[in-house]
Motif scaffolding. Structure first.
Motif, short mmCIF file in Angstrom:
data_model
loop_
_atom_site.label_atom_id
_atom_site.label_comp_id
_atom_site.label_asym_id
_atom_site.label_seq_id
_atom_site.Cartn_x
_atom_site.Cartn_y
_atom_site.Cartn_z
N GLY A 26 28.98 22.88 46.10
CA GLY A 26 28.13 24.03 45.85
C GLY A 26 28.29 24.65 44.48
O GLY A 26 29.04 24.19 43.63
N GLN A 27 27.56 25.70 44.31
CA GLN A 27 27.40 26.36 43.01
C GLN A 27 28.45 27.44 42.80
O GLN A 27 28.64 28.29 43.66
CB GLN A 27 26.00 26.97 42.95
CG GLN A 27 25.72 27.78 41.70
CD GLN A 27 24.29 28.28 41.68
OE1 GLN A 27 23.36 27.54 41.99
NE2 GLN A 27 24.10 29.54 41.32
N PRO A 28 29.14 27.43 41.65
CA PRO A 28 30.02 28.56 41.32
C PRO A 28 29.19 29.78 40.97
O PRO A 28 28.43 29.77 40.00
CB PRO A 28 30.83 28.05 40.13
CG PRO A 28 29.98 26.98 39.52
CD PRO A 28 29.18 26.38 40.62
N ASN A 29 29.30 30.83 41.78
CA ASN A 29 28.45 32.01 41.59
C ASN A 29 29.11 33.12 40.79
O ASN A 29 28.44 33.82 40.02
CB ASN A 29 28.03 32.56 42.96
CG ASN A 29 27.12 31.61 43.70
OD1 ASN A 29 26.26 30.98 43.11
ND2 ASN A 29 27.30 31.51 45.01
N PHE A 30 30.41 33.32 41.01
CA PHE A 30 31.15 34.35 40.29
C PHE A 30 32.50 33.78 39.89
O PHE A 30 33.06 32.95 40.62
CB PHE A 30 31.35 35.60 41.16
CG PHE A 30 30.09 36.27 41.58
CD1 PHE A 30 29.51 37.26 40.80
CD2 PHE A 30 29.47 35.91 42.77
CE1 PHE A 30 28.34 37.89 41.19
CE2 PHE A 30 28.30 36.53 43.18
CZ PHE A 30 27.73 37.52 42.38
N ILE A 31 33.03 34.24 38.78
CA ILE A 31 34.29 33.70 38.28
C ILE A 31 35.14 34.85 37.74
O ILE A 31 34.62 35.85 37.22
CB ILE A 31 34.02 32.64 37.18
CG1 ILE A 31 35.30 31.94 36.75
CG2 ILE A 31 33.30 33.25 35.99
CD1 ILE A 31 35.04 30.73 35.87
N ALA A 32 36.46 34.74 37.90
CA ALA A 32 37.38 35.74 37.39
C ALA A 32 38.70 35.05 37.05
O ALA A 32 38.90 33.87 37.36
CB ALA A 32 37.61 36.86 38.41
N GLU A 33 39.60 35.78 36.43
CA GLU A 33 40.92 35.26 36.09
C GLU A 33 41.97 36.20 36.64
O GLU A 33 41.85 37.42 36.50
CB GLU A 33 41.07 35.12 34.58
CG GLU A 33 42.39 34.50 34.14
CD GLU A 33 42.54 34.49 32.63
OE1 GLU A 33 42.68 33.40 32.06
OE2 GLU A 33 42.51 35.58 32.02
N ASN A 34 43.00 35.64 37.28
CA ASN A 34 44.07 36.46 37.82
C ASN A 34 45.12 36.74 36.74
O ASN A 34 45.16 36.08 35.70
CB ASN A 34 44.71 35.77 39.03
CG ASN A 34 45.19 36.77 40.07
OD1 ASN A 34 45.36 37.95 39.78
ND2 ASN A 34 45.42 36.29 41.28
N THR A 35 46.00 37.70 37.02
CA THR A 35 47.01 38.07 36.04
C THR A 35 48.04 36.97 35.82
O THR A 35 48.75 36.97 34.81
CB THR A 35 47.73 39.36 36.47
OG1 THR A 35 48.26 39.18 37.79
CG2 THR A 35 46.76 40.54 36.49
N ASN A 36 48.16 36.02 36.76
CA ASN A 36 49.09 34.90 36.57
C ASN A 36 48.42 33.72 35.86
O ASN A 36 49.03 32.65 35.74
CB ASN A 36 49.65 34.43 37.93
CG ASN A 36 48.58 33.86 38.84
OD1 ASN A 36 47.39 34.02 38.58
ND2 ASN A 36 48.98 33.19 39.90
#
Length: 301
Positions: free
Chosen positions: A154-164
């Motif tokens: 499927g499609q990546p809809n939202f992306i973020a980065e964690n503090t680690n």
């Protein structure tokens, strides 16, 4: 206060048909919000519309982000990446990655590296990737998201980065099993999270100052709070209004911004500065357990 969650602010967004995605300025009262009608609006907490961008990609969800200079970076209607200067006077094409086989679907600027993370989707193959570009616009990494055995495509809809340093992606289409996909900074697979019930429809995603991953689940109409190593800690803000909502975490105020489909936006706080300094996860996890909040208009605390 509601068992440790504080409702700080409420906004009824004007000139916005829905709250599809939020990019908030950490040290300002201004934020960008996009809707399903290809509109991207700069507004502030007083409710004033300050600027509009008309050529946002209509097929993308998490289609904009802000860098450390508060410059807007977004996916345009041709699936290319554009940058808007802080003073909103200049718009330039930052990356040209449009291709018949591959489409840009979400973007995220990394505070830790200054890299730009772009979720892309090959519709014909139903395969998503995260592409990492450095400050010069050079492609440095491609990480594949799908897993055929788990039927996680499927499609990546939202992306973020964690503090680690982990990259976390909300991955879902109507034809696949939804999942949160986590990759480490090198692009190596960390884990898949597919919810706790038979159906999982992840939408907006963000991370907080304690490395929690927060993702909206359309199926259970709640926000799942995950440990950075995948385990579900609790579900928060459960209610019928939590549907296709967007999430953003303001690291300056430690507020979780929740944007609803009906163009309402709420700011909650469940972490205080003591929690961040001492890294005591218990205070922000135990207090959230089992909370159901029914959203009502025009609430200020």
């Amino acid at each position: 206060m509601m068992n440790g969650i504080e409702l700080c602010q409420y906004f009824m967004l004007t000139g916005v048909d829905s709250c599809n995605h939020i990019s908030c300025m950490a040290s300002s009262d201004r934020f960008w919000v996009s809707d399903v009608c290809q509109s991207l609006t700069l507004t502030n907490t007083a409710g004033f519309v300050l600027h509009r961008v008309a050529d946002l990609c209509i097929d993308s969800y998490g289609a904009h982000t802000l860098n450390s200079e508060n410059e807007l970076i977004y996916i345009d209607s041709n699936y290319n990446i554009k940058k808007v200067s802080k003073d909103i006077e200049t718009t330039t094409k930052f990356l040209e990655i449009s291709h018949l086989a591959r489409q840009a679907t979400c973007v995220y600027w990394s505070p830790s590296t200054g890299d730009l993370l772009i979720g892309t989707y090959i519709r014909k193959l139903d395969i998503g990737h995260v592409m990492r570009y450095n400050k010069s616009g050079r492609l440095t990494q491609i990480a594949q998201l799908h897993n055929r055995e788990l039927k996680v495509c499927g499609q990546p809809n939202f992306i973020a980065e964690n503090t680690n340093g982990d990259i976390v992606v909300s991955n879902y289409t109507n034809f696949t099993t939804g999942a949160v996909v986590a990759k480490d900074r090198s692009g190596k697979h960390r884990f898949y999270y597919t919810g706790t019930k038979s159906e999982f429809r992840p939408r907006g995603i963000c991370t907080d100052a304690l490395s929690h991953i927060l993702v909206c689940d359309d199926a259970t109409r709640s926000i799942h709070m995950l440990h950075r190593d995948r385990k579900l800690i609790t579900r928060i803000l459960e209610g019928s209004e939590i549907s296709q909502c967007s999430l953003s975490y303001n690291s300056n105020t430690h507020q979780l911004w929740v944007g609803l489909e009906n163009n309402e936006l709420y700011a909650f706080r469940y972490i205080n500065r003591t929690d961040v300094l001492t890294d005591e996860h218990s205070s922000s996890c135990l207090y959230c357990s089992g909370i159901r909040i029914h959203f009502t208009p025009a609430i200020w605390i």
